[in-house]
Motif scaffolding. Structure first.
Motif, PDB file in Angstrom:
ATOM      1  N   TRP A  55      17.899 -22.671 -30.579  1.00  0.00           N
ATOM      2  CA  TRP A  55      19.198 -22.513 -29.929  1.00  0.00           C
ATOM      3  C   TRP A  55      20.204 -23.524 -30.477  1.00  0.00           C
ATOM      4  O   TRP A  55      21.368 -23.189 -30.717  1.00  0.00           O
ATOM      5  N   ALA A  56      19.772 -24.761 -30.686  1.00  0.00           N
ATOM      6  CA  ALA A  56      20.679 -25.777 -31.228  1.00  0.00           C
ATOM      7  C   ALA A  56      21.147 -25.413 -32.630  1.00  0.00           C
ATOM      8  O   ALA A  56      22.271 -25.753 -33.029  1.00  0.00           O
ATOM      9  N   ALA A  57      20.291 -24.712 -33.387  1.00  0.00           N
ATOM     10  CA  ALA A  57      20.647 -24.313 -34.742  1.00  0.00           C
ATOM     11  C   ALA A  57      21.424 -23.004 -34.800  1.00  0.00           C
ATOM     12  O   ALA A  57      21.927 -22.617 -35.857  1.00  0.00           O
ATOM     13  N   THR A  58      21.533 -22.318 -33.662  1.00  0.00           N
ATOM     14  CA  THR A  58      22.295 -21.065 -33.620  1.00  0.00           C
ATOM     15  C   THR A  58      23.764 -21.361 -33.903  1.00  0.00           C
ATOM     16  O   THR A  58      24.333 -22.298 -33.338  1.00  0.00           O
ATOM     17  N   PRO A  59      24.387 -20.618 -34.811  1.00  0.00           N
ATOM     18  CA  PRO A  59      25.811 -20.880 -35.104  1.00  0.00           C
ATOM     19  C   PRO A  59      26.654 -20.896 -33.835  1.00  0.00           C
ATOM     20  O   PRO A  59      26.450 -20.095 -32.914  1.00  0.00           O
ATOM     21  N   ALA A  60      27.595 -21.815 -33.787  1.00  0.00           N
ATOM     22  CA  ALA A  60      28.448 -21.958 -32.608  1.00  0.00           C
ATOM     23  C   ALA A  60      29.151 -20.650 -32.264  1.00  0.00           C
ATOM     24  O   ALA A  60      29.352 -20.333 -31.088  1.00  0.00           O
ATOM     25  N   ARG A  61      29.539 -19.889 -33.272  1.00  0.00           N
ATOM     26  CA  ARG A  61      30.212 -18.619 -33.012  1.00  0.00           C
ATOM     27  C   ARG A  61      29.305 -17.667 -32.248  1.00  0.00           C
ATOM     28  O   ARG A  61      29.765 -16.944 -31.350  1.00  0.00           O
ATOM     29  N   ASP A  62      28.015 -17.656 -32.557  1.00  0.00           N
ATOM     30  CA  ASP A  62      27.086 -16.782 -31.852  1.00  0.00           C
ATOM     31  C   ASP A  62      26.906 -17.225 -30.404  1.00  0.00           C
ATOM     32  O   ASP A  62      26.872 -16.395 -29.484  1.00  0.00           O
ATOM     33  N   ARG A  63      26.789 -18.537 -30.193  1.00  0.00           N
ATOM     34  CA  ARG A  63      26.694 -19.037 -28.822  1.00  0.00           C
ATOM     35  C   ARG A  63      27.976 -18.710 -28.054  1.00  0.00           C
ATOM     36  O   ARG A  63      27.939 -18.343 -26.877  1.00  0.00           O
ATOM     37  N   SER A  64      29.098 -18.844 -28.725  1.00  0.00           N
ATOM     38  CA  SER A  64      30.388 -18.538 -28.115  1.00  0.00           C
ATOM     39  C   SER A  64      30.461 -17.080 -27.675  1.00  0.00           C
ATOM     40  O   SER A  64      30.928 -16.768 -26.568  1.00  0.00           O
ATOM     41  N   ASP A  65      30.006 -16.180 -28.520  1.00  0.00           N
ATOM     42  CA  ASP A  65      30.057 -14.756 -28.191  1.00  0.00           C
ATOM     43  C   ASP A  65      29.214 -14.439 -26.955  1.00  0.00           C
ATOM     44  O   ASP A  65      29.599 -13.602 -26.121  1.00  0.00           O
ATOM     45  N   THR A 176      20.678 -21.364  -1.309  1.00  0.00           N
ATOM     46  CA  THR A 176      21.453 -20.338  -2.022  1.00  0.00           C
ATOM     47  C   THR A 176      20.888 -20.038  -3.418  1.00  0.00           C
ATOM     48  O   THR A 176      21.604 -20.120  -4.407  1.00  0.00           O
ATOM     49  N   PRO A 177      19.637 -19.649  -3.526  1.00  0.00           N
ATOM     50  CA  PRO A 177      19.071 -19.370  -4.853  1.00  0.00           C
ATOM     51  C   PRO A 177      19.445 -18.007  -5.420  1.00  0.00           C
ATOM     52  O   PRO A 177      19.349 -17.787  -6.637  1.00  0.00           O
ATOM     53  N   LEU A 178      19.856 -17.082  -4.558  1.00  0.00           N
ATOM     54  CA  LEU A 178      20.071 -15.705  -5.015  1.00  0.00           C
ATOM     55  C   LEU A 178      21.234 -15.608  -5.999  1.00  0.00           C
ATOM     56  O   LEU A 178      21.165 -14.858  -6.979  1.00  0.00           O
ATOM     57  N   THR A 179      22.295 -16.361  -5.753  1.00  0.00           N
ATOM     58  CA  THR A 179      23.428 -16.346  -6.682  1.00  0.00           C
ATOM     59  C   THR A 179      23.017 -16.895  -8.030  1.00  0.00           C
ATOM     60  O   THR A 179      23.410 -16.369  -9.081  1.00  0.00           O
ATOM     61  N   ALA A 180      22.224 -17.962  -8.028  1.00  0.00           N
ATOM     62  CA  ALA A 180      21.754 -18.551  -9.293  1.00  0.00           C
ATOM     63  C   ALA A 180      20.942 -17.545 -10.093  1.00  0.00           C
ATOM     64  O   ALA A 180      21.115 -17.412 -11.316  1.00  0.00           O
ATOM     65  N   LEU A 181      20.052 -16.836  -9.424  1.00  0.00           N
ATOM     66  CA  LEU A 181      19.209 -15.859 -10.117  1.00  0.00           C
ATOM     67  C   LEU A 181      20.047 -14.686 -10.627  1.00  0.00           C
ATOM     68  O   LEU A 181      19.777 -14.147 -11.713  1.00  0.00           O
ATOM     69  N   ALA A 182      21.072 -14.296  -9.866  1.00  0.00           N
ATOM     70  CA  ALA A 182      21.946 -13.209 -10.311  1.00  0.00           C
ATOM     71  C   ALA A 182      22.714 -13.607 -11.566  1.00  0.00           C
ATOM     72  O   ALA A 182      22.867 -12.815 -12.505  1.00  0.00           O
ATOM     73  N   ILE A 183      23.206 -14.843 -11.620  1.00  0.00           N
ATOM     74  CA  ILE A 183      23.926 -15.315 -12.806  1.00  0.00           C
ATOM     75  C   ILE A 183      22.981 -15.420 -13.989  1.00  0.00           C
ATOM     76  O   ILE A 183      23.335 -15.080 -15.129  1.00  0.00           O
ATOM     77  N   ALA A 184      21.754 -15.875 -13.740  1.00  0.00           N
ATOM     78  CA  ALA A 184      20.770 -15.944 -14.819  1.00  0.00           C
ATOM     79  C   ALA A 184      20.499 -14.562 -15.403  1.00  0.00           C
ATOM     80  O   ALA A 184      20.368 -14.391 -16.622  1.00  0.00           O
ATOM     81  N   ALA A 185      20.422 -13.551 -14.539  1.00  0.00           N
ATOM     82  CA  ALA A 185      20.203 -12.185 -15.013  1.00  0.00           C
ATOM     83  C   ALA A 185      21.364 -11.726 -15.891  1.00  0.00           C
ATOM     84  O   ALA A 185      21.162 -11.031 -16.904  1.00  0.00           O
ATOM     85  N   LEU A 186      22.592 -12.100 -15.542  1.00  0.00           N
ATOM     86  CA  LEU A 186      23.744 -11.739 -16.359  1.00  0.00           C
ATOM     87  C   LEU A 186      23.704 -12.442 -17.708  1.00  0.00           C
ATOM     88  O   LEU A 186      24.095 -11.860 -18.731  1.00  0.00           O
ATOM     89  N   LEU A 187      23.232 -13.680 -17.733  1.00  0.00           N
ATOM     90  CA  LEU A 187      23.124 -14.401 -19.007  1.00  0.00           C
ATOM     91  C   LEU A 187      22.088 -13.747 -19.922  1.00  0.00           C
ATOM     92  O   LEU A 187      22.278 -13.663 -21.139  1.00  0.00           O
ATOM     93  N   ILE A 188      21.010 -13.270 -19.332  1.00  0.00           N
ATOM     94  CA  ILE A 188      20.027 -12.535 -20.134  1.00  0.00           C
ATOM     95  C   ILE A 188      20.659 -11.269 -20.689  1.00  0.00           C
ATOM     96  O   ILE A 188      20.495 -10.935 -21.874  1.00  0.00           O
ATOM     97  N   GLU A 189      21.387 -10.552 -19.846  1.00  0.00           N
ATOM     98  CA  GLU A 189      22.076  -9.349 -20.306  1.00  0.00           C
ATOM     99  C   GLU A 189      23.085  -9.679 -21.407  1.00  0.00           C
ATOM    100  O   GLU A 189      23.295  -8.888 -22.339  1.00  0.00           O
ATOM    101  N   ALA A 190      23.691 -10.860 -21.322  1.00  0.00           N
ATOM    102  CA  ALA A 190      24.675 -11.269 -22.327  1.00  0.00           C
ATOM    103  C   ALA A 190      24.038 -11.642 -23.653  1.00  0.00           C
ATOM    104  O   ALA A 190      24.750 -11.733 -24.665  1.00  0.00           O
ATOM    105  N   GLY A 191      22.725 -11.866 -23.668  1.00  0.00           N
ATOM    106  CA  GLY A 191      22.049 -12.150 -24.928  1.00  0.00           C
ATOM    107  C   GLY A 191      21.450 -13.533 -25.065  1.00  0.00           C
ATOM    108  O   GLY A 191      21.033 -13.922 -26.165  1.00  0.00           O
ATOM    109  N   VAL A 192      21.375 -14.301 -23.983  1.00  0.00           N
ATOM    110  CA  VAL A 192      20.749 -15.626 -24.057  1.00  0.00           C
ATOM    111  C   VAL A 192      19.260 -15.453 -24.378  1.00  0.00           C
ATOM    112  O   VAL A 192      18.562 -14.719 -23.683  1.00  0.00           O
TER     113      VAL A 192
END
Length: 476
Positions: A55-65, A176-192
């Protein structure tokens, strides 16, 4: 609704079983969430450590996207996220929607900062070398977030951590863990990628976080919460000299001068005090109103307080419940002690009769002594104590008579006077003729025992980076 742990890209049950998440407006169970133990916590760090180099070696542009995509997904799901926040946190739906928009902005802001990690180059004063300054990701980051802003406190940490090239293990508040898990799911969908973000809800917060801070693979900790817990974490972090960021408690003064626009001051007070039911570290905690205008200010503010509708968020009320029955007891004790010391309840809103929810009525106190507990302690509830002042020097002394220094608010039509007072107050953020200080493009953080480091702005990215330089030999 995700209810499992997220470890190495996989949703899985917790080894410690599960725990219930309650609706503070009704006391009903919303969901049963996976309960992580020390073994789960260790697996999360192992996954983050394994993913770090890639992840640290991933180009900044890719992380940005990826971060930009996460912003778009949060906005797509804004309504459902707001409903989830309202359900497990209890805040009014309007407040919850505003939080989602604010939280998403951190993904957008750091998607833009991600590709602008600065550096420097120049000749050494002696002329015999060149200095090349760069930044690198700090490493595996521990992120610990509170319940009062279950979306914004997460994105404010996750976005810069991922933008900097760090991987992370996140422990959301058990309330309040449910919001955290929902955001994590969106990050996976985004390509993390797998392992870059790992989420471990747990009822064993102290043991889990302590195990992370003792782990040699962890190099960064970012915590938002109470000052006593932050102090304990700093002691643990000191053993390994960890890179730390601490956003801790507040006790914000709200100053109204005799030349202030009272309509604007009351409008700002309603936001600064009653947003999220006063359950915010930046909430106006004590009001210092000039003696020449205090009666009019109290009349105007009191009228607005009495208009507030209190009840379950889903029913469209302005003010929802406090987070727990204990919170109601603690806020009530502060008000009772203030009244016993001579304060008076001048205005109060109604609350639902016979409700099982954790409701406390929005309350305006007048004639409050400066040394009252309701002034000196962080209230974390919908109570506004009014202290009267005349002398500006005395005002500043009262405003600074605390170990906290997170936020402050100053209302005056004389901008030079407002800035003079603002500069004299020991606070990391001051709203001048404005009832909100938070902005993803601004450095959020406090002075004294309100914390170490800043979140947001460019410095928010730098909190997750290590600065280093190369001294390059240079013949004349």
């Amino acid at each position: 609704m995700r209810t499992e742990l997220l470890v190495d890209g996989q949703w899985r049950p917790g080894r410690a079983g599960a725990f219930d998440v309650m609706d503070p407006a009704t006391g009903a169970t919303i969901a049963s969430v996976a309960n992580g133990d020390l073994a789960d916590a260790g697996d999360a760090v192992a996954a983050a450590d394994a993913a770090f180099a890639g992840w640290a070696a991933t180009p900044a542009r890719d992380r940005s996207d990826i971060l930009r995509r996460a912003f778009e997904l949060m906005m797509r799901d804004a309504d459902s996220l707001a409903e989830l926040i309202a359900a497990e946190n209890g805040k009014a739906v309007g407040d919850a929607r505003s939080e989602v928009t604010y939280a998403a902005e951190f993904f957008r802001w750091f998607s833009e900062e991600c590709v602008r990690s600065g550096g420097d180059y120049g000749p050494a004063p002696t002329g015999g070398s060149r200095t090349l300054v760069t930044h690198k990701a700090a490493g595996v980051a521990v992120l610990v977030t509170p319940w009062n802003f279950p979306a914004a406190m997460i994105t404010r940490k996750v976005a810069p951590a991922l933008a900097a090239g760090c991987t992370a293990v996140l422990k959301p508040a058990r309330e309040t863990p449910l919001t955290a898990l929902a955001i994590a799911a969106l990050l996976i969908e985004a390509g993390v990628p797998d392992g870059v973000l790992n989420v471990v809800p747990t009822t064993e917060s102290r043991r889990v976080v302590a195990s992370w801070l003792a782990d040699p693979r962890v190099r960064k900790v970012s915590f938002t919460g109470s000052t006593p817990v932050g102090q304990a974490l700093l002691r643990l972090a000191a053993d390994r000299v960890l890179n730390t960021s601490m956003e801790l408690g507040g006790n914000a003064p709200f100053v109204v001068t005799d030349d202030a626009d009272l309509e604007a001051a009351v409008s700002g007070a309603m936001v600064a005090k009653f947003r999220s039911g006063g359950q915010a570290c930046t909430a106006a905690n004590r009001f210092y109103v000039h003696a020449d205008v205090v009666d009019e200010f109290v009349d105007r503010l009191g009228a607005e307080v009495e208009k507030l509708s209190v009840g379950p968020a889903r029913d469209g009320h302005d003010i929802g419940p406090l987070i727990s029955p204990q919170a109601v007891i603690e806020v009530g004790a502060l008000v009772e002690a203030a009244v016993a010391s001579g304060a008076r309840i001048s205005h109060i809103a109604g609350i639902p009769e016979g409700s099982a929810g954790n409701f406390y009525p929005p309350t305006l106190l007048t004639g409050v002594p400066h040394d009252a507990g309701v002034v000196r302690e962080e209230i974390f509830g919908p109570v506004a104590p009014i202290v009267t002042w005349r002398d500006e020097t005395e005002l500043v002394a009262m405003a600074n008579d605390t170990e906290m220094g997170l936020a402050a608010y100053v209302y005056s039509d004389d901008l030079q006077r407002a800035l003079r007072i603002a500069e004299a107050i020991d606070a990391g953020m001051v709203g001048v003729n404005r009832g909100i200080v938070s902005d993803p493009s601004a450095p959020f953080g406090g002075m004294k025992q309100s914390g170490i480091g800043r979140e947001g702005a460019r410095v928010g990215l730098e909190e997750f980076q290590e600065t280093r330089y190369f001294s390059v030999g240079w013949s004349s």
